[in-house]
Design a protein around this motif. Structure first.
Motif, PDB file in Angstrom:
ATOM      1  N   ARG A   3       0.841  -1.200   0.000  1.00 15.36           N
ATOM      2  CA  ARG A   3       0.000   0.000   0.000  1.00 15.36           C
ATOM      3  C   ARG A   3       0.876   1.249   0.000  1.00 15.36           C
ATOM      4  N   SER A   4       0.502   2.237  -0.813  1.00 12.49           N
ATOM      5  CA  SER A   4       1.229   3.504  -0.852  1.00 12.49           C
ATOM      6  C   SER A   4       0.813   4.374   0.327  1.00 12.49           C
ATOM      7  N   VAL A   5       1.637   5.372   0.648  1.00 13.38           N
ATOM      8  CA  VAL A   5       1.322   6.253   1.768  1.00 13.38           C
ATOM      9  C   VAL A   5       0.173   7.205   1.405  1.00 13.38           C
ATOM     10  N   ASP A   6       0.052   7.528   0.116  1.00 15.18           N
ATOM     11  CA  ASP A   6      -1.059   8.351  -0.363  1.00 15.18           C
ATOM     12  C   ASP A   6      -1.220   8.078  -1.852  1.00 15.18           C
ATOM     13  N   ALA A   7      -2.079   8.860  -2.523  1.00 17.63           N
ATOM     14  CA  ALA A   7      -2.368   8.598  -3.932  1.00 17.63           C
ATOM     15  C   ALA A   7      -1.689   9.580  -4.880  1.00 17.63           C
ATOM     16  N   THR A   8      -0.753  10.359  -4.375  1.00 17.74           N
ATOM     17  CA  THR A   8      -0.068  11.308  -5.238  1.00 17.74           C
ATOM     18  C   THR A   8       0.816  10.576  -6.244  1.00 17.74           C
ATOM     19  N   SER A  11       4.047   9.066  -5.010  1.00 14.82           N
ATOM     20  CA  SER A  11       3.947   7.922  -4.091  1.00 14.82           C
ATOM     21  C   SER A  11       3.446   6.657  -4.775  1.00 14.82           C
ATOM     22  N   THR A  12       3.090   6.746  -6.055  1.00 16.36           N
ATOM     23  CA  THR A  12       2.473   5.594  -6.727  1.00 16.36           C
ATOM     24  C   THR A  12       3.308   5.148  -7.924  1.00 16.36           C
ATOM     25  N   VAL A  13       4.607   5.061  -7.705  1.00 19.21           N
ATOM     26  CA  VAL A  13       5.534   4.556  -8.710  1.00 19.21           C
ATOM     27  C   VAL A  13       6.135   3.249  -8.199  1.00 19.21           C
ATOM     28  N   ILE A  14       6.096   2.224  -9.031  1.00 17.38           N
ATOM     29  CA  ILE A  14       6.687   0.929  -8.681  1.00 17.38           C
ATOM     30  C   ILE A  14       7.893   0.704  -9.584  1.00 17.38           C
ATOM     31  N   ILE A 106       6.671   1.421 -13.180  1.00 20.40           N
ATOM     32  CA  ILE A 106       5.220   1.444 -13.351  1.00 20.40           C
ATOM     33  C   ILE A 106       4.685   2.695 -12.678  1.00 20.40           C
ATOM     34  N   TYR A 107       4.082   3.571 -13.471  1.00 22.29           N
ATOM     35  CA  TYR A 107       3.549   4.838 -12.980  1.00 22.29           C
ATOM     36  C   TYR A 107       2.031   4.754 -12.942  1.00 22.29           C
ATOM     37  N   ILE A 108       1.465   4.874 -11.757  1.00 17.45           N
ATOM     38  CA  ILE A 108       0.017   4.774 -11.583  1.00 17.45           C
ATOM     39  C   ILE A 108      -0.575   6.177 -11.441  1.00 17.45           C
ATOM     40  N   ASP A 109      -1.523   6.508 -12.305  1.00 18.13           N
ATOM     41  CA  ASP A 109      -2.190   7.810 -12.269  1.00 18.13           C
ATOM     42  C   ASP A 109      -3.602   7.617 -11.718  1.00 18.13           C
ATOM     43  N   ASP A 110      -3.744   7.815 -10.424  1.00 22.58           N
ATOM     44  CA  ASP A 110      -5.045   7.653  -9.756  1.00 22.58           C
ATOM     45  C   ASP A 110      -5.089   8.578  -8.538  1.00 22.58           C
ATOM     46  N   THR A 111      -4.762   9.846  -8.755  1.00 26.60           N
ATOM     47  CA  THR A 111      -4.602  10.791  -7.645  1.00 26.60           C
ATOM     48  C   THR A 111      -5.897  11.085  -6.914  1.00 26.60           C
ATOM     49  N   THR A 112      -7.054  10.817  -7.547  1.00 22.32           N
ATOM     50  CA  THR A 112      -8.343  11.081  -6.892  1.00 22.32           C
ATOM     51  C   THR A 112      -8.966   9.818  -6.320  1.00 22.32           C
ATOM     52  N   TYR A 117      -5.149   6.165  -1.162  1.00 19.88           N
ATOM     53  CA  TYR A 117      -3.923   5.397  -1.346  1.00 19.88           C
ATOM     54  C   TYR A 117      -4.159   4.368  -2.446  1.00 19.88           C
ATOM     55  N   ILE A 118      -3.091   3.736  -2.881  1.00 19.18           N
ATOM     56  CA  ILE A 118      -3.145   2.658  -3.865  1.00 19.18           C
ATOM     57  C   ILE A 118      -2.616   1.384  -3.208  1.00 19.18           C
ATOM     58  N   GLU A 119      -3.291   0.270  -3.461  1.00 18.47           N
ATOM     59  CA  GLU A 119      -2.804  -0.993  -2.929  1.00 18.47           C
ATOM     60  C   GLU A 119      -3.003  -2.111  -3.945  1.00 18.47           C
ATOM     61  N   ALA A 120      -2.200  -3.155  -3.817  1.00 22.89           N
ATOM     62  CA  ALA A 120      -2.310  -4.333  -4.675  1.00 22.89           C
ATOM     63  C   ALA A 120      -1.718  -5.519  -3.941  1.00 22.89           C
ATOM     64  N   ALA A 121      -2.297  -6.680  -4.181  1.00 25.09           N
ATOM     65  CA  ALA A 121      -1.830  -7.884  -3.493  1.00 25.09           C
ATOM     66  C   ALA A 121      -0.647  -8.534  -4.186  1.00 25.09           C
ATOM     67  N   ARG A 122      -0.549  -8.373  -5.494  1.00 27.16           N
ATOM     68  CA  ARG A 122       0.529  -9.062  -6.217  1.00 27.16           C
ATOM     69  C   ARG A 122       0.922  -8.276  -7.459  1.00 27.16           C
ATOM     70  N   LEU A 123       2.211  -8.145  -7.688  1.00 32.50           N
ATOM     71  CA  LEU A 123       2.758  -7.611  -8.930  1.00 32.50           C
ATOM     72  C   LEU A 123       3.357  -8.766  -9.713  1.00 32.50           C
ATOM     73  N   ILE A 124       3.002  -8.850 -10.992  1.00 30.14           N
ATOM     74  CA  ILE A 124       3.517  -9.918 -11.846  1.00 30.14           C
ATOM     75  C   ILE A 124       4.227  -9.290 -13.036  1.00 30.14           C
ATOM     76  N   VAL A 125       5.463  -9.696 -13.239  1.00 32.63           N
ATOM     77  CA  VAL A 125       6.246  -9.308 -14.410  1.00 32.63           C
ATOM     78  C   VAL A 125       6.794 -10.605 -14.994  1.00 32.63           C
ATOM     79  N   ALA A 126       6.417 -10.936 -16.224  1.00 32.39           N
ATOM     80  CA  ALA A 126       6.766 -12.266 -16.733  1.00 32.39           C
ATOM     81  C   ALA A 126       6.752 -12.296 -18.252  1.00 32.39           C
ATOM     82  N   ASP A 127       7.319 -13.372 -18.780  1.00 34.02           N
ATOM     83  CA  ASP A 127       7.165 -13.624 -20.204  1.00 34.02           C
ATOM     84  C   ASP A 127       5.838 -14.350 -20.425  1.00 34.02           C
ATOM     85  N   ALA A 128       5.527 -14.665 -21.660  1.00 33.65           N
ATOM     86  CA  ALA A 128       4.250 -15.314 -21.956  1.00 33.65           C
ATOM     87  C   ALA A 128       4.459 -16.420 -22.981  1.00 33.65           C
ATOM     88  N   TRP A 129       3.597 -17.395 -22.926  1.00 36.01           N
ATOM     89  CA  TRP A 129       3.642 -18.494 -23.892  1.00 36.01           C
ATOM     90  C   TRP A 129       2.271 -18.694 -24.486  1.00 36.01           C
TER      91      TRP A 129
END
Length: 240
Positions: A3-8, A11-14, A106-112, A117-129
């Motif tokens: 979870r980010s500290v706020d939605a600015t 603060s929402t860059v991964i 990863i830049y998240i634009d959701d300031t409102t 704040y912004i939260e997520a349970a899982r980040l996935i970065v992968a190849d694909a088949w």
């Protein structure tokens, strides 16, 4: 859950640094709280230089206009309504051509965002088949209800609601030998180790949100080593 500290914007860059440079097709955020107007920009870098960039809406269009009443606010764009967003498994994913990189921003634009704040349970970065030949006709995808009904002495029943999960069952009967050993068999090994896989039956289509999810293997039959082609059957059930 992260979870980010706020939605600015600050603060929402991964920033994701890969262990070693790799070909990346997929970026996904599972169980997030992004609002309907949110967008996500992904920058792929190699040796400190940005080599590719993608931008996508957090909640893409899912409805053809002819399926919605003209009076609906989302008739023209076919996007989620607020009530639909609140009752749908929150998942963002973007899949495209392979990009060779060593880091991703990863830049998240959701300031409102109403939560602040912004939260997520899982980040996935992968190849694909994607197999060279499609699955055999007869694949099945379903919502599995795991709630239960309790009957009281008076005869009335009350449901104990638990979020349903998706499951997909399919057969690959025309695997080339190379992809059979190097992709399919290795994938089954990861699933056997309690690994997870992100599955999408129709990536890039209007229906992808309905049939894409993070899951675990429930049935995988190994490889049928036929003379010209290999075959297998796989069942994946949503895990998050």
């Amino acid at each position: 859950m992260a979870r980010s500290v706020d939605a600015t914007a600050a603060s929402t860059v991964i920033r994701c640094e890969l262990v070693e440079p790799a070909d990346i097709n997929l970026v996904a955020l599972v169980r997030h709280n992004l609002s309907l107007g949110a967008s996500i920009t992904m920058e792929f870098s190699s040796a400190g230089e940005v080599v590719a960039s993608r931008t996508a809406d957090a909640w893409p269009a899912i409805w053809p206009s002819e399926e919605l009443p003209f009076s609906r606010n989302n008739w023209f764009f076919g996007t989620f309504s607020e009530s639909e967003r609140a009752n749908f498994p929150p998942i963002f994913f973007n899949v495209g051509d392979s990009i060779f990189c060593d880091s991703i921003s990863i830049y998240i634009d959701d300031t409102t965002n109403p939560a602040g704040y912004i939260e997520a349970a899982r980040l996935i970065v992968a190849d694909a088949w994607q197999p060279a030949y499609n699955n055999t006709p007869g694949a099945n995808v379903a919502w599995e209800g795991i709630g239960e009904w309790v009957q009281y002495a008076a005869g009335n029943e009350v449901g104990r609601q638990i979020e349903p999960r998706r499951a997909v069952r399919f057969a690959l009967d025309h695997l080339q030998k190379d992809e059979g050993w190097t992709r399919c068999f290795d994938l089954q090994r990861e699933l056997a180790r309690c690994g997870e896989v992100f599955v999408s039956l129709t990536p890039g289509s209007q229906y992808a949100m309905h049939n894409s999810f993070l899951g675990r293997g429930r049935v995988f039959t190994g490889l049928d080593l036929n003379i010209l082609e290999y075959a297998t059957q796989i069942e994946i059930v949503e895990s998050l």
